[in-house]
Design a protein around this motif. Structure first.
Motif, short mmCIF file in Angstrom:
data_model
loop_
_atom_site.label_atom_id
_atom_site.label_comp_id
_atom_site.label_asym_id
_atom_site.label_seq_id
_atom_site.Cartn_x
_atom_site.Cartn_y
_atom_site.Cartn_z
N ASP A 1 1.87 -4.43 -16.63
CA ASP A 1 2.88 -3.39 -16.38
C ASP A 1 2.70 -2.23 -17.34
N GLU A 2 1.63 -2.27 -18.14
CA GLU A 2 1.38 -1.20 -19.09
C GLU A 2 1.38 0.15 -18.36
N GLY A 3 2.30 1.01 -18.75
CA GLY A 3 2.32 2.37 -18.19
C GLY A 3 2.83 2.46 -16.76
N LEU A 4 3.39 1.36 -16.24
CA LEU A 4 3.84 1.38 -14.84
C LEU A 4 5.32 1.76 -14.77
N PRO A 5 5.70 2.71 -13.90
CA PRO A 5 7.12 3.04 -13.77
C PRO A 5 7.90 1.80 -13.33
N ARG B 1 9.02 -12.17 -1.49
CA ARG B 1 9.13 -12.60 -0.09
C ARG B 1 7.98 -13.55 0.26
N ALA B 2 6.88 -13.40 -0.43
CA ALA B 2 5.74 -14.29 -0.19
C ALA B 2 5.90 -15.58 -1.00
N ALA B 3 7.10 -15.81 -1.53
CA ALA B 3 7.42 -17.04 -2.26
C ALA B 3 6.68 -17.14 -3.60
N SER B 4 6.16 -16.05 -4.11
CA SER B 4 5.48 -16.09 -5.40
C SER B 4 5.83 -14.86 -6.21
N PRO B 5 6.85 -14.95 -7.00
CA PRO B 5 7.21 -13.78 -7.81
C PRO B 5 6.03 -13.32 -8.66
N PHE B 6 5.91 -12.03 -8.79
CA PHE B 6 4.79 -11.45 -9.52
C PHE B 6 5.27 -11.15 -10.93
N ARG B 7 4.51 -11.54 -11.93
CA ARG B 7 4.91 -11.29 -13.31
C ARG B 7 3.78 -10.54 -14.02
N ARG C 1 0.83 -1.21 0.00
CA ARG C 1 0.00 0.00 0.00
C ARG C 1 0.87 1.27 0.00
N ALA C 2 2.02 1.18 0.72
CA ALA C 2 2.91 2.34 0.76
C ALA C 2 3.49 2.62 -0.63
N LEU C 3 3.78 1.54 -1.36
CA LEU C 3 4.32 1.70 -2.72
C LEU C 3 3.24 2.17 -3.68
N ALA C 4 2.09 1.57 -3.54
CA ALA C 4 0.99 1.83 -4.47
C ALA C 4 -0.29 2.00 -3.66
N PRO C 5 -0.63 3.25 -3.31
CA PRO C 5 -1.77 3.47 -2.42
C PRO C 5 -3.10 2.94 -2.98
N ASP C 6 -3.15 2.71 -4.30
CA ASP C 6 -4.38 2.19 -4.91
C ASP C 6 -4.60 0.70 -4.63
N GLY D 1 7.34 -3.55 -5.95
CA GLY D 1 6.13 -4.35 -5.68
C GLY D 1 6.42 -5.82 -5.84
N GLN D 2 7.21 -6.17 -6.85
CA GLN D 2 7.55 -7.57 -7.09
C GLN D 2 8.29 -8.16 -5.90
#
Ligand code: SAM
Length: 269
Positions: free
Chosen positions: A193-197, A210-216, A42-47, A204-205
């Motif tokens: 990741d369209e339009g994501l810095p 750390r949750a043992a599931s890389p986000f792609r 949430r701190a990284l992406a408040p949305d 975020g990844q």
């Protein structure tokens, strides 16, 4: 609807995807370690909480659309912890004969779901990995509850982005697609990741790693390729808030890219 989880020392040591999601949806099945990870997101992406709610709203609209089309069997892969608005609730309220099999690779999710569904003869949960679609399709519970020779809906909502390997994701979806009977549906919602810095995406990844599931996160063209060979239902692969919204009050309706989530529904010809 959610009840407090029994404390499992091992489960509580590492954040889990399902429990982070549960926390943001207002559930009670989460531990301190999950809440800490969720707050980092949430701190990284408040949305983030709204992104998850918008995803859940898409899931409901897609199930309602499918019920309108006469679908009465659902295979929900990466189903998550039982939270208000589960697929079987939406489906069985309209069609008490509707059948639902939930599949998740997280044993805590499966235990909770199975307990919730103990008295429901037409819905249940099994533990399996979406990367092994053949095992899922051959599972005795799937075979008992679902008739694979009739149209059914395969739901892959907010799960494929946890299959980081592109080839594994494509192979799993292809196997599911090919087993659909004519008139069956594939439903996908997928982080993009369209339009994501890039720096935000990388941070975020890390939370999910750390949750043992890389986000792609995947670009639109790649999400669209998951529907190869199917007829895409209008309006195609779009940001989830723009997939058949109930109205202009839909979350992120005016800024759909903020959902960070592409969604689509395909029908097997
Ligand atoms: N589909 C629900 C929704 O959209 O409301 C829940 C989505 S939740 C964000 C993602 C779920 O996918 C989690 O419960 C997680 O345990 C599950 N999951 C992640 N990787 C998986 C895999 N390889 N096989 C099966 N389930 C997986």
């Amino acid at each position: 609807m959610s009840s407090p989880a029994s404390p499992e020392p091992l489960a509580a040591e590492r954040p889990s995807i399902a429990r982070i999601y549960d926390y943001f949806l207002g559930g009670f099945n989460n531990f301190a370690v999950d809440r800490a990870a969720a707050e980092r997101l949430r701190a990284l992406a408040p949305d983030t909480p709204e992104i998850m709610r918008a995803n859940r709203a898409f899931l409901r609209r897609a199930v309602e659309f499918l019920l309108d089309r006469g679908v009465d069997q659902f295979l929900d892969l990466g189903s998550g912890l039982p939270t208000a608005g589960n697929v079987h609730e939406v489906a069985q309220e309209r069609d008490p004969a509707a059948r639902v099999v939930y599949v998740d690779n997280d044993p805590v999710v499966v235990a909770h779901s199975a307990a919730l569904l103990r008295d429901n003869p037409r819905a249940t949960a099994i533990q399996a990995d979406v990367r092994q679609p053949e095992a899922i399709l051959a599972h005795p519970t799937v075979r008992r509850l679902l008739d694979l020779d009739r149209p059914l809906a395969v739901l892959l909502v907010a799960v494929l982005h946890f299959v980081a390997d592109d080839r594994a994701a494509a192979r799993a979806v292809a196997a599911l697609r090919s087993r659909l009977a004519p008139g069956g549906y594939l439903v996908i919602a997928h982080g993009t990741d369209e339009g994501l810095p890039p720096d935000l995406l990388a941070e975020g990844q890390q939370v999910y790693t750390r949750a043992a599931s890389p986000f792609r996160a995947r670009p639109r063209a790649q999400v669209a390729r998951f529907f190869r060979g199917l007829d895409l239902v209008e309006p195609g692969v779009v940001y989830a808030p723009r997939w058949r919204p109930d109205g202009p009050d839909e979350r992120f309706f005016d800024q759909p890219a903020r959902s960070r989530n592409l969604a689509g529904v395909g029908r097997k010809p």
